[in-house]
Design a protein around this motif. Sequence first.
Motif, PDB file in Angstrom:
ATOM      1  N   VAL A 444      17.980   1.018  81.765  1.00 35.06           N
ATOM      2  CA  VAL A 444      16.644   0.432  81.893  1.00 35.06           C
ATOM      3  C   VAL A 444      15.906   1.111  83.049  1.00 35.06           C
ATOM      4  O   VAL A 444      16.484   1.339  84.113  1.00 35.06           O
ATOM      5  CB  VAL A 444      16.740  -1.092  82.195  1.00 35.06           C
ATOM      6  N   LYS A 446      12.371   0.684  85.333  1.00 37.94           N
ATOM      7  CA  LYS A 446      11.186  -0.156  85.577  1.00 37.94           C
ATOM      8  C   LYS A 446      10.057   0.714  86.147  1.00 37.94           C
ATOM      9  O   LYS A 446      10.307   1.569  86.994  1.00 37.94           O
ATOM     10  CB  LYS A 446      11.544  -1.248  86.587  1.00 37.94           C
ATOM     11  N   ARG A 467       8.970  -2.119  81.543  1.00 39.12           N
ATOM     12  CA  ARG A 467      10.278  -1.449  81.504  1.00 39.12           C
ATOM     13  C   ARG A 467      10.458  -0.664  80.217  1.00 39.12           C
ATOM     14  O   ARG A 467       9.977  -1.083  79.164  1.00 39.12           O
ATOM     15  CB  ARG A 467      11.395  -2.500  81.561  1.00 39.12           C
ATOM     16  N   GLN A 469      13.640   0.277  77.871  1.00 36.99           N
ATOM     17  CA  GLN A 469      15.030  -0.172  77.734  1.00 36.99           C
ATOM     18  C   GLN A 469      15.796   0.690  76.741  1.00 36.99           C
ATOM     19  O   GLN A 469      15.214   1.555  76.077  1.00 36.99           O
ATOM     20  CB  GLN A 469      15.049  -1.636  77.277  1.00 36.99           C
TER      21      GLN A 469
END
Length: 526
Positions: A444, A446, A467, A469
Amino acid sequence: MASGEEVHAIGIDLGTTYSCVAVWQHDHAEVIVNDQGNRTTPSQVAFTDTETFVGDAAFNQIIRNPTNSIFDAKRLIGRRFSDASVQSDIKLWPFKVIEGPDDKPMIVVTHMGQEKQYSAEDISSMVLLKMREIAEAYVGSTVKNAVITVPAYFSDSQRYATKNAAITAGLKVMLMINEPTAAAIAYGLDKKASWYRKRTVMMFDFGGGTLDVSLLTISGGIFQVNATAGDSHLGGEDIDSQMVKHCVEHFKRKHNLDIDGNPKALGKLKSACEKAKRRLSFSFSTDVEIDCLYQNTDFYITFTRAKFEEINKDFFNQCMVPVEKCLKDAKMDKGSVDDVVLVGGSSRIPKVQQLLQNVFEGKELCKGINPDEAIAQGAAIQAAVLSGNGNGKLQDCSLLDVTPFSLGVETGREREMTVVIPRNSSIPIRRNYTVTTRHDNQAVVKFAVYEGESKTTVNNYFLGDFRLQDIPPAPKGVPKFNICFDIDASGILNVSAEDMLTGQKKGITFTNDRNSDGIERVMLLM
Ligand code: AMP
């Protein structure tokens, strides 16, 4: 328009010390006089045991009620309590400001015998409501539509908070425009420019508490702010305080009486000095005379313009610093400036005009419009254009701005601010930046978006985050993400990130949602 619906759209200059409202009527922008016969209204609100006063009424009782008389709300609006500027301003105010929820500064007053808290938006909305009422009394009908001006350097959050205040005051914000842009519109400088002949304008806005200098270029009806500079604590009030200081010393020398620390006597002196200062813009000498100033002793002094200029010499020289800085930031030569426009009441001071003229090697300054009214007039013209009330006399004009703060993302362990769009970039603009992972097999990532000039994001303003993912396992530094910052012509910021391997893309949009009454910053996750 049907059934008594409003036909007027107004322009409001919501100033730090004074506000001004104007409307397009009889083929010109008319500044509206308030109920006290004044063309500008103090941006002040006062709370008493029985009432709430706004404008002149608040201003007139400040000496008697200093802790419940609120001014300078514009210095707080849209800022956080922990901001350095808020912390230093608090020390100067007689009223109390505390930390509210989410780091929001809250003003504490006693109103009708009870302790109450108000945000800067609340105070500004009361001032805006007063300006709306002044306009309604003049045009004789309900007024809703307004163009409101904000300083060119105002951040996103300051603009939203101002818009929020206007909506609370029952106004529909047609557009928020930069103060220098409004002043340029008032002077009709857009008409002097054309697609093939750019016009470069320096706006010198010296008000009651602030000095804002901006450089605009206008071409083909498009206004572009190239750079802004200023001093947030240099204005007419500093000049008043300097005069008061001089008077206190004079009184001490002459009568061996010290009034420093006596708010009532100091308040009387401040008001008398402010009036004397205004007179000195037009005459070479004036008296300040107050009967029974302190301990039954009268006060009397003559100020010559030369003395006035001497005691304020440092302030006046300081005013020229942002002028040079603005030219430097915009990478412009003073010779390329076509117009130097005076805005703000303090720009009437002859010495300031002389120094400014010296910088521009004797150039004539634009001062035909009352400097404390030019911004409201420009806003009223823009309001008429947008509402179609200009009777064809007004040309449409597009407003193009710059980013008042740098925009970027947080990177690295130290929460570094990686600038993607630098401060003072002209919009519309699109910029790309590539980042990678910090850990092996990081799934992940951010992306946190900030605005501000600090090297670390901790001191900048957080706008939002999103984010990416399910990133396929890979050693750190291998995945590549393309971040794109895109600001369109109406100032809407779109930030997206794309995994260059998988094509996965997410993003976030910050819009001021001009077409609706909603105030919330709309964050659309893609
Ligand atoms: P503004 O916020 O632009 O309305 O500016 C208000 C400031 O302008 C106050 O500090 C006033 O004292 C100052 N001011 C207004 N008229 C004059 C004048 N004739 N000469 C000098 N300062 C003035």
